[in-house]
Write an enzyme that holds these catalytic residues in place. Sequence first.
Site, PDB file in Angstrom:
ATOM      1  N   ILE A 150       0.808  -1.219   0.000  1.00  0.00           N
ATOM      2  CA  ILE A 150       0.000   0.000   0.000  1.00  0.00           C
ATOM      3  C   ILE A 150       0.841   1.269   0.000  1.00  0.00           C
ATOM      4  CG2 ILE A 150      -1.944  -1.148   1.120  1.00  0.00           C
ATOM      5  CD1 ILE A 150      -1.219   0.594   3.630  1.00  0.00           C
TER       6      ILE A 150
ATOM      7  N   TYR B 253       3.460   6.816  14.709  1.00  0.00           N
ATOM      8  CA  TYR B 253       2.424   5.795  14.504  1.00  0.00           C
ATOM      9  C   TYR B 253       1.076   6.281  15.004  1.00  0.00           C
ATOM     10  CZ  TYR B 253       0.002   1.294  14.847  1.00  0.00           C
ATOM     11  OH  TYR B 253      -0.907   0.275  14.722  1.00  0.00           O
TER      12      TYR B 253
END
Length: 290
Positions: free
Chosen positions: A87, A211
């Site tokens: 991705i 993150y």
Amino acid sequence: MSSEYATIGVVTGANKGVGLATVRNLALQYPNSNFNKGPFLIYLTARDVGRGEAAVSQLNEDSQLRNANALRAAGGLTDIRYYTLDIAQKESIQDFAQYLKTTHNDGIDFVINNAGIALDGFNADLVRDTLHTNYYGSLNATYAFLPLLKLNGRLVNVSSEAGKLSKFSPSIRSRFLSARSVDDVTVLMEEFQAAVEEGREKDAGFPSAAYATSKAGMTGFTTVIAREEKEKGSEVLINAVTPGYTNTDMSKGNGTKTPDEGSRTLVLVALGDIGKQTALFWQDERPVEW
């Protein structure tokens, strides 16, 4: 091939951990789900061909699946096939989307977009790489998969409880919650990147966590796109889900849930009876505030 399968699903980033467990549990739960109208095909995707194909082989020998006679080779309903997908690469997303469109011209039933990265450390380069995959890559995948879904299809973006908005300043939190377009969320990601480069992300209202911020962005764009689709009259259900703190490579083995436990909410939101609920953030099998 469309006529061979009544239901078609995709799980990205599925060669290990929560993704692999999700594929297993989809196969186990499909026969008793409302989606069951006949043979079921799951595309297990991963970046690495060797690891992806090994994951499919592992599932074909899985004791749970064998004991349940879940796979078609044993008289069950499910086939599992590997397809390469990264991705982080737009061309890879487009290649897979075109394959799905050509091969399954009646559409697919659901996508669980689980692919993502969690890198050690914190600096501007790491933030850029994390956002490139977890935010921009997931956004590109969402836009590519959405047109392929059947009228009652489902899109599940796997976010994280790490991206809950309690980590952000009140003003940044408010901007996430009031976002009315994907651009509104993307601007927040751009501001985070710029602030990290200048060493002032905390002053700007962001945590020093690549993150967590990327996953807040993922939840943000998912809920925005879901609301947009609902306003258009679409019946596709689009939700963000956290598996929770799961014992995988991503958590360095420190998670408190098993991969099977972590997969439960993903499988529920993809296959389960959730009514018409969309544009929500799910944790522990129910919608929660993020």
